[in-house]
Design an enzyme around this catalytic site. Sequence first.
Site, mmCIF file in Angstrom:
data_model
loop_
_atom_site.group_PDB
_atom_site.id
_atom_site.type_symbol
_atom_site.label_atom_id
_atom_site.label_comp_id
_atom_site.label_asym_id
_atom_site.label_seq_id
_atom_site.Cartn_x
_atom_site.Cartn_y
_atom_site.Cartn_z
ATOM 1 N N GLU A 131 0.844 -1.195 0.000
ATOM 2 C CA GLU A 131 0.000 0.000 0.000
ATOM 3 C C GLU A 131 0.878 1.244 0.000
ATOM 4 O OE1 GLU A 131 -2.605 0.683 3.342
ATOM 5 O OE2 GLU A 131 -3.990 1.816 2.110
ATOM 6 N N GLY A 264 3.392 1.055 10.764
ATOM 7 C CA GLY A 264 3.182 0.325 11.999
ATOM 8 C C GLY A 264 2.799 -1.116 11.699
ATOM 9 N N GLU A 267 -2.584 -4.268 6.633
ATOM 10 C CA GLU A 267 -3.737 -5.171 6.712
ATOM 11 C C GLU A 267 -3.865 -6.139 5.539
ATOM 12 O OE1 GLU A 267 -3.843 -1.797 6.314
ATOM 13 O OE2 GLU A 267 -5.475 -1.185 4.988
ATOM 14 N N HIS A 300 -6.802 -2.923 15.141
ATOM 15 C CA HIS A 300 -6.982 -2.047 13.979
ATOM 16 C C HIS A 300 -6.856 -2.847 12.674
ATOM 17 C CE1 HIS A 300 -6.320 1.881 11.792
ATOM 18 N NE2 HIS A 300 -5.737 1.043 10.942
ATOM 19 N N GLU A 301 -5.805 -3.640 12.576
ATOM 20 C CA GLU A 301 -5.587 -4.387 11.333
ATOM 21 C C GLU A 301 -6.684 -5.429 11.133
ATOM 22 O OE1 GLU A 301 -3.468 -3.034 9.433
ATOM 23 O OE2 GLU A 301 -2.701 -1.773 11.064
ATOM 24 N N HIS A 304 -9.755 -4.040 9.599
ATOM 25 C CA HIS A 304 -9.631 -3.854 8.148
ATOM 26 C C HIS A 304 -9.998 -5.100 7.339
ATOM 27 C CE1 HIS A 304 -7.930 0.089 7.507
ATOM 28 N NE2 HIS A 304 -6.836 -0.123 8.227
ATOM 29 N N GLU A 323 -9.163 4.239 6.993
ATOM 30 C CA GLU A 323 -8.333 4.347 8.198
ATOM 31 C C GLU A 323 -9.108 4.875 9.405
ATOM 32 O OE1 GLU A 323 -5.851 2.800 8.479
ATOM 33 O OE2 GLU A 323 -5.160 2.513 6.426
HETATM 34 ZN ZN LIG Z 1 -5.223 1.043 8.951
#
Ligand SMILES: [Zn+2]
Length: 854
Positions: A131, A264, A267, A300-301, A304, A323
């Site tokens: 990405e 960091g 996904e 978070h991932e 996604h 996001e």
């Molecule tokens: Zn993200």
Amino acid sequence: MDPYRLPRTAVPSRYDIRLEPDLTTLTFKGTETVALDVTERIAEVVLNAIELTIESASLENDRGETIRATATLDETTERCRLTLASPAAPGRWRLRLAFRGTLNDKLRGFYRSVYKDPNGVPRTMAATQFEATDARRAFPCWDEPSFKAVFSVTLAIDPGLTAVSNTAIVSETSEAGRKIVRFADSIKMSTYLVAFVVGELEATGTVVVGRTPLRVWCVPGKKPLARFGQDIGAASLAFFEQYYGLPYPGDKLDLLAIPDFAAGAMENLGAITFRETALLVEETAASHAELERVADVVAHENAHMWFGDLVTMSWWNGIWLNEAFATFMEMLAVDAWKPEWQRWVTFGVSRAAALSLDGLHSTRPIEFPVTSPRDADAMFDVLTYEKGASVLRMLEQYLGAEVFRSGVRDYLETHKFANADTGDLWAALGRAAHQPIPAVMDAWIFKPGYPVVSVSRDAGGHLVLAQQRFNYLREPLPPAAAEPEQRWQVPIQLRVHGRSGSLEERVLLAEREARLRLGEGADVVIANAGGHGFYRVRYAPDLLEALLKRLDLLAPIERFNLVNDAWAMAVAGLMPLTGYLELTARFRDERDKNVWSVLTGSFYSLNRVLAPADRPHFAAFVRDRVAPAFAALGWTGRPGEDELTRQLRGDLARALGILGDDAAVQARAAELYAAAKRDPGAVDPNLLPAVIAILAHAGDARRYEEFLDGFRSARTPQDEQRYLYALAAFRDPALLGQTLERAINGEIRTQDAPFVVRAMLMSAYARELAWDFVKRHWDTMDRLYPKHGMRRLAEGVTGLVARALEADVQRFFAEKKPQFGGKVLAQYLEQLHVAVTLQEREASALSAYLSKLG
Ligand SMILES: [Zn+2]
């Protein structure tokens, strides 16, 4: 023709990719067959590729026709043009390609990562990061999110290595001395979500969540650090299946820690990659903040996997929603997993960061038109993640959590395996809520900035609410930048405490001003009750004083906002700085970690604004404010104490030992560090990071050597980070100079170096030295660091708070013209100007105030 969008005359539906990476020569060979639907007669096929050598290309179909093609690569457009020997008729075709590439060291595309094994021997592995538009560096493809296709990946690797990709392995065979690993077909997905990792990898045991096997992968020796990440991985996966009402879209889920990783985490469907600090952690040796970081990123991932992977933005302007939504869901999942962490209160810190950037004239709307993918690079910032998540939270609270969730479910069900836009989410939420969402949301999403709501009482006893855009700087803008008065639909939650108890009221402030009738004896008025609103509140002096007298009536997030808004008013010149400093005296009895984080955060900022001569007085001021709370907590935890309190102890010790320059605290820190060296369990893990930071601040050359050794021999990623940042926190210029050298000589990983230098630019003790170094080595750093490295480093210039330094920064960037994308550079310069303006406006008042205290 749009130079940034590929023609849709040939549309891929399936890729069969075979790659053969060689970790010794750092190269790879590849072949692929792409199933294409050709919609009209074509003489060429255009797709994306860069830094690849195309060795052969041809089209064939089931009718036995084969058309040879000649490939030309255009490095500037990152496109591969295949000129066909004869035109291809509409219908189904297979494109066959053979190509070669290099495993680069820039942490994007198909790249190499180097680490030391448990015996200290350097090892190499290969990983991917695609990405936004770097899949084209690994294989030629239609590298736009709306060209979704099925991917079938085969990796031919050294028999001693392990390979992981998005899906489960269907076969492992051997061929000409290579291990051939074939993976199952993926769901229909975008190119930027494809991943493969090859190396000497170790996995944890499998945990099955619903029907999904879940594992954590790392380099050898680190498996004992994988447990916590796997726990939150499993918990959040179960949470999301339930919340979204749809099963996990992959056939397995692997979480992989990569020693060199630019972002960091990423996904990739079924094969999420992380930097080590965001996944591997030793639960019993980590601070609350370090654990929270792992929990946040993993959740978070995982969020996604549905929102982003199953349903994907059509184009890069949708990055914000992707996001923002994942950030919002990360909070929900972690909050459900560990309610005692009070994740939504700590989210105040993220919201505050967004309010801070969004208070600049050089801010931007959350969503803006994106022509080239490069325009979207500037979207990966706090406005996307933190402001985006804040306004989604505000909307969720306004609509009600159940209504919001059914809208999200409807959205995912309607657009699964396909692409969607912001408008599609609003439509789904609107169906669930039976009201039009754009009316409420448009100003928050498509306009820059946010309002400050002034709260006062008029002569008739009415409460007056008035909105106006908040800006730190009020100097006249050039005519082009001047905007008509902006309005928002502000969902305001009011709570009024009077003699007869408390009363909640909801108001949608759509006009500039609203008047409300309050009951008799309404003494204490709290606007933004519950703290979800993305706006600031400015109370009239009498209302503010009433609040400060009854802080016990405020929830922690409300006290947090009260302090944070007051600090913003002081920085903006809407309240005297000394008035703010007086206000902080009312919080000596505060015991909430988050409220303290906003208080001490403002003290760290002030430390950069001060004249050096005022620093000893300021240290006394910090001791006056912080010491009572720290004394009440003491150095050692009590049995049954919660994690937040233990983290608070570390935070307060750090503020006292560094900003307060407290000799007793520094001496005690040295004793504790010595004790921890003898017995790692002797010191609370929440205190140890603070102890290390304090000792660096007070430390000499011997301590530097000790910490350098700690950095080199660290056992956990968190330990390594503590020592690494400690190397940036000494005060002796010679030691700081050594750290700067290490940022360009390969000792500090390029994934970390920009952040270390940024920390030094932000340090009142290192900044001039660091700035001088950055100017001299800018080009070297730019060459060494991964993409966006210089953008992150350059944020440090906001700490160079002095008129002369500011002028130097402006001169330097005017000459260098760095390309950070969007308005990033203008934002850094304006943030610096805000701080210099504060410094010049308040210098003498501040000096007088502090010396009176001392
Ligand atoms: Zn993200």
